[in-house]
Every structure is written in structure tokens, then in C-alpha cells.
Design a protein around this motif. Structure first.
Motif, short mmCIF file in Angstrom:
data_model
loop_
_atom_site.label_atom_id
_atom_site.label_comp_id
_atom_site.label_asym_id
_atom_site.label_seq_id
_atom_site.Cartn_x
_atom_site.Cartn_y
_atom_site.Cartn_z
N ARG A 1 36.82 33.98 35.86
CA ARG A 1 37.25 32.85 35.03
C ARG A 1 38.73 32.53 35.27
NH1 ARG A 1 36.45 28.06 33.81
NH2 ARG A 1 38.04 27.37 32.33
N LEU A 2 39.55 33.56 35.43
CA LEU A 2 40.98 33.33 35.66
C LEU A 2 41.22 32.65 37.01
CD1 LEU A 2 42.42 36.66 34.22
CD2 LEU A 2 42.66 34.37 33.25
N PHE A 3 40.46 33.06 38.03
CA PHE A 3 40.60 32.41 39.33
C PHE A 3 40.18 30.94 39.24
CE2 PHE A 3 39.73 36.79 41.36
CZ PHE A 3 41.07 37.10 41.30
N LEU A 4 39.08 30.66 38.53
CA LEU A 4 38.63 29.29 38.36
C LEU A 4 39.65 28.45 37.58
CD1 LEU A 4 34.83 29.81 37.55
CD2 LEU A 4 35.82 28.82 39.64
N ALA A 5 40.36 29.14 36.68
CA ALA A 5 41.38 28.44 35.88
C ALA A 5 42.65 28.20 36.68
CB ALA A 5 41.69 29.25 34.63
N GLY A 6 42.73 28.78 37.89
CA GLY A 6 43.88 28.52 38.75
C GLY A 6 44.89 29.64 38.86
N LEU A 7 44.55 30.82 38.36
CA LEU A 7 45.49 31.93 38.47
C LEU A 7 45.52 32.46 39.91
CD1 LEU A 7 47.32 33.87 36.68
CD2 LEU A 7 45.42 35.49 36.87
N PRO A 8 46.68 32.50 40.56
CA PRO A 8 46.75 33.08 41.92
C PRO A 8 46.33 34.54 41.92
CG PRO A 8 48.72 31.79 41.42
CD PRO A 8 47.97 31.92 40.13
N ARG A 9 45.64 34.93 42.98
CA ARG A 9 45.10 36.29 43.04
C ARG A 9 46.19 37.36 42.98
NH1 ARG A 9 39.73 36.74 44.38
NH2 ARG A 9 38.69 34.79 44.91
N ASN A 10 47.35 37.07 43.53
CA ASN A 10 48.41 38.08 43.52
C ASN A 10 49.10 38.20 42.17
OD1 ASN A 10 49.87 35.71 43.53
ND2 ASN A 10 51.17 36.25 45.27
N GLN A 11 48.65 37.43 41.17
CA GLN A 11 49.20 37.53 39.82
C GLN A 11 48.21 38.17 38.87
OE1 GLN A 11 51.65 33.41 40.62
NE2 GLN A 11 50.80 33.69 38.59
N LEU A 12 47.20 38.81 39.43
CA LEU A 12 46.20 39.53 38.64
C LEU A 12 46.17 40.98 39.07
CD1 LEU A 12 42.66 38.35 37.64
CD2 LEU A 12 42.99 40.63 38.61
N LEU A 13 46.33 41.88 38.13
CA LEU A 13 46.24 43.32 38.38
C LEU A 13 45.10 43.88 37.54
CD1 LEU A 13 50.06 44.16 38.13
CD2 LEU A 13 48.71 43.84 40.22
N ALA A 14 44.25 44.69 38.16
CA ALA A 14 43.06 45.18 37.45
C ALA A 14 42.90 46.68 37.62
CB ALA A 14 41.81 44.46 37.95
N ASP A 15 42.40 47.32 36.58
CA ASP A 15 42.08 48.74 36.58
C ASP A 15 40.66 48.85 36.02
OD1 ASP A 15 42.25 51.43 36.83
OD2 ASP A 15 43.94 51.71 35.47
N VAL A 16 39.72 49.31 36.85
CA VAL A 16 38.31 49.34 36.48
C VAL A 16 37.92 50.75 36.05
CG1 VAL A 16 35.96 49.02 37.32
CG2 VAL A 16 37.76 47.44 38.01
N PHE A 17 37.23 50.85 34.91
CA PHE A 17 36.69 52.11 34.45
C PHE A 17 35.25 52.22 34.94
CE2 PHE A 17 39.46 52.64 30.35
CZ PHE A 17 40.58 52.68 31.15
N LEU A 18 35.04 52.97 36.01
CA LEU A 18 33.72 53.08 36.62
C LEU A 18 32.85 54.04 35.82
CD1 LEU A 18 32.37 51.94 39.27
CD2 LEU A 18 32.73 54.24 40.20
N PRO A 19 31.65 53.62 35.39
CA PRO A 19 30.78 54.54 34.66
C PRO A 19 30.39 55.73 35.51
CG PRO A 19 30.01 52.28 34.45
CD PRO A 19 31.06 52.29 35.52
N ARG A 20 30.27 56.89 34.90
CA ARG A 20 29.84 58.08 35.63
C ARG A 20 28.35 57.96 35.93
NH1 ARG A 20 33.98 61.68 37.15
NH2 ARG A 20 32.44 63.31 37.13
N GLY A 21 27.96 58.56 37.06
CA GLY A 21 26.55 58.60 37.42
C GLY A 21 26.03 57.32 38.00
#
Length: 310
Positions: free
Chosen positions: A290-310
């Protein structure tokens, strides 16, 4: 077939096997979280033949010493692996607080035997016996005299089952402090800052938010927390209190049934906006799209994903 050697044990694995999977499937406990090379929870020392898919994730000095991220390595020949030993290498920490912030979120506070230098949002591997799990720090080093973690206990798990039984005075072991994508940069002072979290992804962003306010961030701050239901907004009270004292902070509490409609209404006010995302991969992906569609440049987004175990 290549042979893996860990201590006195050795066994055969298929060429091209992921090193992290090969170790864990054989009962060698190597913690992990992101599987993308960012959390550094699966750091092991290797001697032998592995193909590293993400060599730039570690410093030249670390690589020279044989350190590798197991999640990023494929076995191409015989390998001897040295894993982290919490009794030998870990830092002792005492439980100084354990309480429920909601019916599913356990707040764990630890006091290490010596101070740790860290930044809000970094990761730390916590060991209970031989069970380990990397968690993001929710505490703020300049304000909190303890290390704080927010544990999602909705589903049973080895570590969360142990954590439910912890009492003040119990001792755990801490692994090496890791990096983390979510940290506040003082250079962001005047820019709009969006913090989007799902579930206990709010933990590290709670620390980042308080760090931004501590440094007197001048731009608008928008925090969005997505939860399964209203009970899942486990920091609603503290967030409201912060918003009442900081006119540039707005807090939005979303629940899962509201997600699609709320996302559709997201609009960027400024192309200078910075966005920090944290939580379940499905939620982070939905936020990101949604942020990319709204026009946010990719280099202005930082993400940390919590991967489920298993």
C-alpha cells in the motif's frame, strides 16, 4: 555426500542443503528469526565448504574469523560448525519483571549481569536452558534500567511455554547483541515518520518511538498498530498517554477486519516520509504494497519481519 561436524557428532547431508535447516533438523539448536540475513540470530562459526548467499551481511573481520549466517549458507562440501554455547559464551541475566500486557502478550524484563550497549529496535537472542529465541528489544537504553521484550504467546512454542512459567529472580542467558533494521536516525529530525506494526511487532517500534521523542523529533509521527482484535492493542494506554503529551504524534489502532478499508485510505502527505514496518510477514507485505502504491520510495521503507516458527 557432504558431512557436517558439530562437536563429536557428524552426519551426511545433501549437497546444496541450507545450513540452518540441516543443523536444526539434526537437533542442533540454532536460533533464527528473519531468515533474510538481517537479524543475525543464526550466526555460527564454519570451517569448510559453504556457499554464502549474503556475504555482505557480515563484516570482513567476522568473515575472516569464520563466522557465517547459517540461514544464508548452502552446504557444498564437508563443514565443521561451532555453535553458540549459552553456558560458555552467554551473559547471565536475572528476570526482574514478568507480567501480562494482554491475554496473549507477555512482557519480560531482564537485568544482565553487566550493562549492554544497544540501540532501540536491535535484536538479542535469549536462552532458557538449550532453547533459544531471538527477540527485538522494546526497551530504551537511556531511560529503562532493564532489557524489555514483548512475547507473543497466542500459540504454544518451546520458548513461550517456558516463559509462561518464569518468575522474578529466575536466570536466563543472553546471546550476542545483533543488528536490526529498525533504529531511529537523528538525521530524520524534520521528516514525517510512520511506524506500522502488527502484533508484537509493536515492541521494537515502541522503543524507536520513544527514542524519536527523546531526541525531540520535529516532524509528524504516525503510529499504526494492527491487532487481531481490540484486546490485542496491548500498549493502547501508554500510546495514548504519549500522544497526549506530544502534539506531533498520532496513534491509530486497527483490527484485522478493518485492515483492507484502512489501507485503502492511507495517503502520503509528503514524499519525504520515512516508514518503519514490523510484524508478521503477511501484514508487513500488505503495509509495504500500500505504501508503494501511495508513492513511497522503496529506499524510504525499512522493515523487520517476524517469521513464524515451523
Amino acid at each position: 555426500m557432504p558431512e557436517l561436524y558439530v562437536g563429536e557428532r557428524h552426519w551426511s547431508v545433501s549437497t546444496g542443503s541450507n545450513l540452518l535447516d540441516a543443523l536444526n533438523q539434526a537437533g542442533v539448536a540454532v536460533p533464527y528469526s528473519c531468515r533474510a540475513g538481517s537479524c543475525h540470530a543464526c550466526l555460527v562459526r564454519c570451517r569448510g565448504e559453504v556457499e554464502d548467499k549474503h556475504p555482505d551481511a557480515l563484516s570482513p573481520a567476522q568473515r575472516q574469523e569464520g563466522w557465517r549466517l547459517a540461514c544464508q549458507c548452502q552446504v557444498s562440501g564437508d563443514v565443521r560448525v561451532e555453535t553458540f554455547d549459552p553456558l560458555r559464551d552467554g551473559l547471565s541475566a536475572q528476570v526482574v519483571g514478568v507480567d501480562w500486557l494482554s491475554s496473549n502478550v507477555l512482557r519480560l524484563r531482564l537485568q544482565p549481569e553487566r550493562p549492554l550497549r544497544y540501540r532501540a529496535g536491535q535484536h538479542l537472542v535469549v536462552w532458557a536452558g538449550r532453547v533459544a529465541r531471538p527477540y527485538s528489544l522494546a526497551s530504551l537504553p537511556q531511560e529503562d534500567p532493564f532489557l524489555e521484550f514483548h512475547l507473543d504467546c497466542r500459540q504454544p512454542g518451546e520458548f513461550s511455554d517456558i516463559a509462561r512459567q518464569l518468575r522474578v529472580g529466575d536466570r536466563l542467558r543472553l546471546g550476542e547483541l545483533r543488528g536490526g533494521a529498525l533504529q531511529y536516525d537523528p538525521d530524520w529530525q524534520t521528516r514525517p515518520l510512520w511506524l506500522l506494526a502488527s502484533g508484537t511487532g509493536l515492541g521494537p517500534l515502541w522503543g524507536v518511538l520513544r527514542e524519536a521523542l527523546r531526541q525531540d523529533h520535529q516532524g509528524a509521527i504516525r503510529l499504526i498498530h494492527l491487532a487481531h482484535d481490540a484486546d490485542g492493542h496491548y500498549l493502547a494506554g501508554p500510546l495514548a498517554a504519549l500522544a497526549a503529551h506530544h502534539s506531533n504524534l498520532t496513534v491509530e489502532l486497527w483490527t484485522a477486519p478493518q485492515l483492507n478499508q484502512a489501507l485503502a485510505q492511507l495517503r502520503l502527505v509528503s514524499r519525504q516520509t520515512l516508514a518503519l514496518l514490523c510484524g508478521h510477514p503477511v501484514s508487513v507485505e500488505a503495509f509495504s504494497k500500500r505504501l508503494f502504491l501511495a508513492g513511497l520510495p522503496r529506499n524510504q521503507l525499512l522493515a523487520d519481519v517476524f517469521l513464524p516458527r515451523g
